[in-house]
Design a protein around this motif. Structure first.
Motif, PDB file in Angstrom:
ATOM      1  N   GLY A  43       0.814  -1.214   0.000  1.00 19.24           N
ATOM      2  CA  GLY A  43       0.000   0.000   0.000  1.00 19.24           C
ATOM      3  C   GLY A  43       0.846   1.261   0.000  1.00 19.24           C
ATOM      4  N   LEU A  44       1.984   1.195   0.719  1.00 17.02           N
ATOM      5  CA  LEU A  44       2.858   2.360   0.831  1.00 17.02           C
ATOM      6  C   LEU A  44       3.721   2.584  -0.402  1.00 17.02           C
ATOM      7  N   THR A  45       3.823   1.593  -1.285  1.00 19.79           N
ATOM      8  CA  THR A  45       4.688   1.729  -2.455  1.00 19.79           C
ATOM      9  C   THR A  45       3.912   1.634  -3.767  1.00 19.79           C
ATOM     10  N   VAL A  46       3.552   0.414  -4.180  1.00 27.64           N
ATOM     11  CA  VAL A  46       2.905   0.205  -5.483  1.00 27.64           C
ATOM     12  C   VAL A  46       1.600   0.979  -5.591  1.00 27.64           C
ATOM     13  N   VAL A  47       0.719   0.801  -4.590  1.00 30.77           N
ATOM     14  CA  VAL A  47      -0.591   1.450  -4.650  1.00 30.77           C
ATOM     15  C   VAL A  47      -0.462   2.967  -4.498  1.00 30.77           C
ATOM     16  N   ALA A  48       0.383   3.409  -3.549  1.00 29.90           N
ATOM     17  CA  ALA A  48       0.565   4.846  -3.341  1.00 29.90           C
ATOM     18  C   ALA A  48       1.157   5.513  -4.578  1.00 29.90           C
ATOM     19  N   MET A  49       2.123   4.844  -5.214  1.00 30.14           N
ATOM     20  CA  MET A  49       2.718   5.392  -6.432  1.00 30.14           C
ATOM     21  C   MET A  49       1.675   5.505  -7.540  1.00 30.14           C
ATOM     22  N   GLY A  50       0.874   4.459  -7.680  1.00 23.32           N
ATOM     23  CA  GLY A  50      -0.151   4.480  -8.724  1.00 23.32           C
ATOM     24  C   GLY A  50      -1.188   5.557  -8.505  1.00 23.32           C
ATOM     25  N   THR A  51      -1.638   5.732  -7.258  1.00 23.04           N
ATOM     26  CA  THR A  51      -2.675   6.727  -7.001  1.00 23.04           C
ATOM     27  C   THR A  51      -2.118   8.145  -6.937  1.00 23.04           C
ATOM     28  N   SER A  52      -0.798   8.287  -6.798  1.00 19.86           N
ATOM     29  CA  SER A  52      -0.180   9.620  -6.810  1.00 19.86           C
ATOM     30  C   SER A  52       0.215  10.050  -8.220  1.00 19.86           C
ATOM     31  N   ALA A  53       0.105   9.143  -9.170  1.00 14.79           N
ATOM     32  CA  ALA A  53       0.482   9.458 -10.549  1.00 14.79           C
ATOM     33  C   ALA A  53      -0.289  10.659 -11.119  1.00 14.79           C
ATOM     34  N   PRO A  54      -1.618  10.782 -10.871  1.00  8.67           N
ATOM     35  CA  PRO A  54      -2.323  11.954 -11.402  1.00  8.67           C
ATOM     36  C   PRO A  54      -1.759  13.269 -10.889  1.00  8.67           C
ATOM     37  N   GLU A  55      -1.408  13.336  -9.584  1.00  7.77           N
ATOM     38  CA  GLU A  55      -0.817  14.552  -9.031  1.00  7.77           C
ATOM     39  C   GLU A  55       0.494  14.881  -9.742  1.00  7.77           C
ATOM     40  N   LEU A  56       1.295  13.849 -10.002  1.00  9.80           N
ATOM     41  CA  LEU A  56       2.585  14.057 -10.657  1.00  9.80           C
ATOM     42  C   LEU A  56       2.393  14.608 -12.065  1.00  9.80           C
ATOM     43  N   VAL A  57       1.465  14.013 -12.811  1.00  5.36           N
ATOM     44  CA  VAL A  57       1.187  14.459 -14.182  1.00  5.36           C
ATOM     45  C   VAL A  57       0.666  15.892 -14.186  1.00  5.36           C
ATOM     46  N   VAL A  58      -0.325  16.154 -13.334  1.00  5.02           N
ATOM     47  CA  VAL A  58      -0.941  17.483 -13.273  1.00  5.02           C
ATOM     48  C   VAL A  58       0.087  18.539 -12.879  1.00  5.02           C
ATOM     49  N   ASN A  59       0.934  18.229 -11.888  1.00  2.74           N
ATOM     50  CA  ASN A  59       1.884  19.226 -11.403  1.00  2.74           C
ATOM     51  C   ASN A  59       2.985  19.533 -12.404  1.00  2.74           C
ATOM     52  N   ILE A  60       3.482  18.525 -13.088  1.00  3.92           N
ATOM     53  CA  ILE A  60       4.527  18.769 -14.082  1.00  3.92           C
ATOM     54  C   ILE A  60       3.979  19.640 -15.208  1.00  3.92           C
ATOM     55  N   ILE A  61       2.723  19.391 -15.583  1.00  2.00           N
ATOM     56  CA  ILE A  61       2.091  20.216 -16.620  1.00  2.00           C
ATOM     57  C   ILE A  61       1.807  21.616 -16.086  1.00  2.00           C
ATOM     58  N   SER A  62       1.304  21.688 -14.845  1.00  2.00           N
ATOM     59  CA  SER A  62       0.936  22.981 -14.250  1.00  2.00           C
ATOM     60  C   SER A  62       2.149  23.818 -13.884  1.00  2.00           C
ATOM     61  N   GLY A  63       3.320  23.196 -13.737  1.00  2.00           N
ATOM     62  CA  GLY A  63       4.516  23.920 -13.329  1.00  2.00           C
ATOM     63  C   GLY A  63       4.958  24.973 -14.317  1.00  2.00           C
ATOM     64  N   THR A  64       4.475  24.877 -15.541  1.00  2.00           N
ATOM     65  CA  THR A  64       4.830  25.871 -16.559  1.00  2.00           C
ATOM     66  C   THR A  64       3.960  27.115 -16.454  1.00  2.00           C
ATOM     67  N   VAL A  65       2.913  27.034 -15.607  1.00  2.00           N
ATOM     68  CA  VAL A  65       1.980  28.151 -15.467  1.00  2.00           C
ATOM     69  C   VAL A  65       2.310  28.926 -14.203  1.00  2.00           C
ATOM     70  N   THR A  66       2.613  30.200 -14.338  1.00  2.00           N
ATOM     71  CA  THR A  66       2.932  31.049 -13.189  1.00  2.00           C
ATOM     72  C   THR A  66       1.996  32.242 -13.182  1.00  2.00           C
ATOM     73  N   SER A  67       1.454  32.554 -12.014  1.00  2.00           N
ATOM     74  CA  SER A  67       0.516  33.679 -11.913  1.00  2.00           C
ATOM     75  C   SER A  67       1.258  35.006 -11.992  1.00  2.00           C
ATOM     76  N   ASP A  68       0.489  36.098 -12.010  1.00  2.00           N
ATOM     77  CA  ASP A  68       1.083  37.432 -12.112  1.00  2.00           C
ATOM     78  C   ASP A  68       1.999  37.747 -10.933  1.00  2.00           C
ATOM     79  N   GLU A  69       1.717  37.154  -9.771  1.00  2.00           N
ATOM     80  CA  GLU A  69       2.543  37.397  -8.588  1.00  2.00           C
ATOM     81  C   GLU A  69       3.782  36.506  -8.549  1.00  2.00           C
ATOM     82  N   GLY A  70       3.988  35.711  -9.580  1.00  2.00           N
ATOM     83  CA  GLY A  70       5.151  34.838  -9.632  1.00  2.00           C
ATOM     84  C   GLY A  70       5.013  33.593  -8.795  1.00  2.00           C
ATOM     85  N   THR A  71       3.777  33.250  -8.412  1.00  2.00           N
ATOM     86  CA  THR A  71       3.561  32.049  -7.611  1.00  2.00           C
ATOM     87  C   THR A  71       2.905  30.966  -8.452  1.00  2.00           C
ATOM     88  N   ASN A  72       3.073  29.744  -8.004  1.00  2.00           N
ATOM     89  CA  ASN A  72       2.464  28.603  -8.688  1.00  2.00           C
ATOM     90  C   ASN A  72       1.336  28.059  -7.825  1.00  2.00           C
TER      91      ASN A  72
END
Length: 336
Positions: A43-72
């Motif tokens: 649960g702490l490895t295989v399952v956690a990695m699999g269920t955290s994959a969406p966060e990883l995908v979303v964040n890597i894509i979202s990391g290119t977007v910066t607001s006017d205040e320079g924050t993400n």
């Protein structure tokens, strides 16, 4: 017409999530039994990695977007919000479905490590508060520290892969599949979670944007909820199947993966990331939720998260959502 298509795709995403969670839980359980590995380690490895994959995908894509205040706002809001959803909403729902037993190792090592990871993250991103800097950023050094902590966590887990099964629940009805079928089930499960989660998030964001919702609020709610759906589906299925170790391990492991791996990797790729100090309140909620999990192990039934404590988590989640929307000056009227 476009909104109707978005809603339809969200529904399809839910189907992929539920089936993906079912495949992943059964495949991971089979893997645990085949190699005499404890359910909590899987649960702490295989399952956690699999269920955290969406966060990883979303964040890597979202990391290119910066607001006017320079924050993400999206990057940090997604992870902090996701961890709050995991603890308050998902553990709450899962423990109401079936009281969750927590192993002693998880109580004294993994849960405190999750709390430590949140506290270290809090220090690293609050440069103004702790180091007198002009603004808050997550730089390469900060990201590297998070990734080193993640590697140390993996080392600990793999050193305890064959944890004594007597320390946790024994699940007698787990079916052991062949190697090929087990691999296919885990792979299809993770794929269903990733594509289902992404489909839900993409279309939910399109719907939310029609209401001119801020990036921070989108990150803390729509994206956090969407990327937490794999954890919800997986933990709920595990709870229905009375596999407490998978349900608890999935949430604790996922929160550690989110903060250390996802933020660490995003920080290395898109460094420096500006951090909005207004998210500190949400971080406090996250730390309190994790601390509550530790305290709950000594109330009512020992080493167990029972239904009454699950209800307290859900009440805490409602309070958090109320505070969040009031803080953003929107109130719950947005839903009506």
């Amino acid at each position: 017409m476009t909104v109707f298509i978005n809603i339809l795709l969200v529904a399809v995403g839910f189907v992929l999530l539920i089936k993906g969670a079912d495949f992943l839980v059964n495949g991971a359980s089979s893997l645990a039994k085949r190699f005499n590995v404890s359910d909590i380690a899987i649960g702490l490895t295989v399952v956690a990695m699999g269920t955290s994959a969406p966060e990883l995908v979303v964040n890597i894509i979202s990391g290119t977007v910066t607001s006017d205040e320079g924050t993400n706002d999206i990057v940090f809001g997604n992870i902090i919000g996701s961890n709050i959803f995991n603890v308050f909403l998902i553990l709450g729902i899962s423990s109401i479905i079936y009281p969750l037993t927590v192993q002693r190792n998880a109580l004294w090592k993994e849960i405190p490590y999750s709390l430590l990871a949140t506290f270290i993250f809090f220090i690293l991103v609050n440069d103004v508060l702790f180091f007198g800097a002009e603004k808050n950023t997550l730089n390469v050094l900060d990201a590297s520290i998070l990734l080193v902590m993640f590697i140390l966590f993996l080392v600990y887990i793999f050193m305890n892969l064959t944890r004594n099964p007597e320390e946790g629940e024994l699940v007698e009805d787990i079916v052991i599949f062949g190697s090929v079928k087990t691999t296919m089930m885990i792979s299809l499960g993770i794929a269903g979670l990733i594509f289902g989660g992404k489909m839900i998030v993409d279309n939910a964001v399109e719907i939310a944007e029609t209401f001119n919702v801020s990036e921070k609020l989108i990150g803390l709610t729509i994206l956090a909820a969407g990327t937490s759906l794999p954890e919800l589906a997986t933990s709920a299925v595990a709870a229905f199947q009375k596999k407490s170790d998978l349900a608890v391990g999935n949430i604790v492991g996922s929160n550690i993966f989110n903060l250390l791996l996802v933020i660490g990797a995003t920080g290395l790729i898109h460094s420096p990331l500006g951090y909005p100090p207004s998210l500190n309140m949400d971080l406090y909620f996250c730390m309190v939720g994790t601390l509550m999990l530790f305290i709950f192990m000594f109330t009512f039934a020992k080493y167990k998260l029972d239904r009454s404590e699950g209800v307290l988590y859900l009440l805490g989640f409602i309070v958090y959502m109320y505070v969040l929307f009031e803080r953003e000056g929107m109130g719950f009227g947005i839903f009506f």
